[in-house]
Design a protein around this motif. Structure first.
Motif, PDB file in Angstrom:
ATOM      1  N   THR A  86      10.810   1.025   0.660  1.00 46.02           N
ATOM      2  CA  THR A  86       9.386   1.147   0.962  1.00 46.02           C
ATOM      3  C   THR A  86       9.011  -0.032   1.870  1.00 46.02           C
ATOM      4  O   THR A  86       9.724  -1.040   1.920  1.00 46.02           O
ATOM      5  N   TYR A 134      -3.165   3.067   5.552  1.00 46.94           N
ATOM      6  CA  TYR A 134      -1.888   2.914   4.841  1.00 46.94           C
ATOM      7  C   TYR A 134      -2.131   2.390   3.428  1.00 46.94           C
ATOM      8  O   TYR A 134      -1.620   2.938   2.449  1.00 46.94           O
ATOM      9  N   ARG A 152      -1.387   4.209  -0.194  1.00 44.41           N
ATOM     10  CA  ARG A 152      -0.582   3.632  -1.271  1.00 44.41           C
ATOM     11  C   ARG A 152      -1.366   3.660  -2.578  1.00 44.41           C
ATOM     12  O   ARG A 152      -0.810   3.914  -3.640  1.00 44.41           O
ATOM     13  N   ARG A 156      -1.216   6.897  -4.219  1.00 48.21           N
ATOM     14  CA  ARG A 156       0.046   7.286  -4.850  1.00 48.21           C
ATOM     15  C   ARG A 156       0.195   6.763  -6.259  1.00 48.21           C
ATOM     16  O   ARG A 156       1.106   7.140  -6.967  1.00 48.21           O
ATOM     17  N   GLU A 176       6.828  -2.287   1.356  1.00 49.92           N
ATOM     18  CA  GLU A 176       6.675  -3.496   0.538  1.00 49.92           C
ATOM     19  C   GLU A 176       8.028  -4.086   0.159  1.00 49.92           C
ATOM     20  O   GLU A 176       8.212  -5.308   0.182  1.00 49.92           O
TER      21      GLU A 176
END
Lengths: 261, 261
Positions: free
Chosen positions: B94, A156, A160, A163, B96
């Protein structure tokens, strides 16, 4: 930027089809596809497909290596996972630090995330094959994570990182690309042999000092050309010391250093 | 700051002992202990202990609720997980963002992370019980994550948030604490009833408008006292409209709004 093309997941000493299938699935979840099993404990992975759920493409393209160094040989950087925060004077990275470093190093070539072995984790020796190691911080009550769940957390974070807007990386000339770990490993092996012959390393305990040297080279982020030059240099040193026993069948070259040697 | 004390994990319509055990283990990994099963699909969870691996304490303290609203009733904030990025005009957070919001809201009271249902995910109606919803971004090739791996990703992020230096949160008077979702839900039910009676809501499709109103209240981050005041107000409105059929056995009070009504 971490992509399916430059990021490899290595599962060391895999034993359970469930773990393999779950890791394949979560790789597919996060868009990674390059999986290598190093020194698997079984080849009977029936059942992995069931858990892979659309991760079949990952399983079909999976490669197998006899050992961890072999699995790593085309990579320029590898980070291994463990639960120990200090190993032989080195300090573990946090997952975020490790992922940032994977992304940064991926501009030099292929990078690897190493998970395993299933029952006792990666040994100090196995972690020494990795450039860095990381720890996922966990509670003292239950520090040991399930392998597939640890993979989920790390992949994960890798996705991220992938991205983030890509930095404009200049495309590197082959010789300027990062040194492959296979070459660096060959260099380490050659250094050991030559330095033992030279009685620089203590034959009873050569590893500690050797690793310090190896690590200083890793920190230098050698290019492939530089690593090959170092390797050739140590070959020459060995021969010059009369170490023909160490390199059977190879005569001394008449020329200077040659990276293709 | 997210701690074992203020953070609840809710598993909705759990069906598999493997998932339950794996979630309990990863909760133990990251120091969380409060688990509620809402509307479980089975009570036969043999096998969960085996996978929980030192997550037994989590399983032993686990609570069961008949429904998601019941599981949420003591919480001031909840975020549900889904794979849909847009639902009824709302946009997914998201991971986060969701974790930052969980941490922020945990200063007002208990917060919840909602995962499930195992086979088809949380429905729009179930997500409407949550204050927010989140999506873990995944690949189009395989968007659907394993429940226990999704839990691993989210609880890891929660544990990282918990490690940040705690802000000095003033201890709140009971009335200044965040509104409990049970109270907010009772308010929504009462609003629906009264607004239908008032022919403000379309009886064929009352939900869309009602939810807009409810969400505007949620955005206001009501205190418990304010939510109780609103609830009492709508009770009075209902009675004033002659809605004794809606509140059988309760006479109109002779006094003004009373939060304890």
């Amino acid at each position: 930027m971490l992509t399916a093309g430059n990021m490899t997941v290595i599962l060391h000493q895999t034993r359970s089809p469930e773990n393999l299938g779950s890791v394949a699935r979560v790789m597919a979840n996060f868009g990674f596809s390059r999986l290598i099993l190093s020194d698997p404990r079984t080849y009977n992975f029936r059942g992995a497909e069931r858990l892979a759920v659309k991760g079949d493409a990952v399983l079909e393209a999976m490669a197998v290596a006899q050992s961890l160094p072999e699995a790593l040989k085309d990579c320029v950087y590898a980070v291994g996972t463990t639960s120990r925060t200090q190993i032989e004077g080195r300090t573990a990275l946090t997952p975020e630090e490790a992922v940032a470093r994977l992304a940064e190093q991926s501009r030099r070539g292929r990078v690897a995330l190493v998970l395993g072995g299933e029952q006792r984790g990666l040994s100090n020796e196995e972690l020494a094959f990795c450039t860095d190691f990381l720890v996922i911080p966990t509670s003292e009550v239950q520090p040991s994570m399930n392998l597939a769940q640890a993979a989920a957390v790390l992949l994960y974070l890798c996705s991220r990182e992938g991205r983030k807007p890509a930095e404009v990386a200049p495309s590197l000339e082959p010789e300027q690309q990062g040194a492959k770990m296979g070459t660096v490993r060959a260099l380490g092996d050659r250094m050991r042999q030559v330095m033992l012959e030279a009685q620089f390393l203590n034959p009873q305990a050569p590893d500690h000092i050797l690793r310090e040297l190896e690590r200083s080279l890793l920190r230098a982020e050698l290019t492939q050309r530089e690593a090959e030059l170092w390797l050739t240099a140590f070959k020459h040193l060995g021969r010059a010391m009369g170490g023909s026993k160490g390199t059977p069948g190879k005569g001394a070259p008449s020329r200077g250093p040659d990276p293709k040697d």
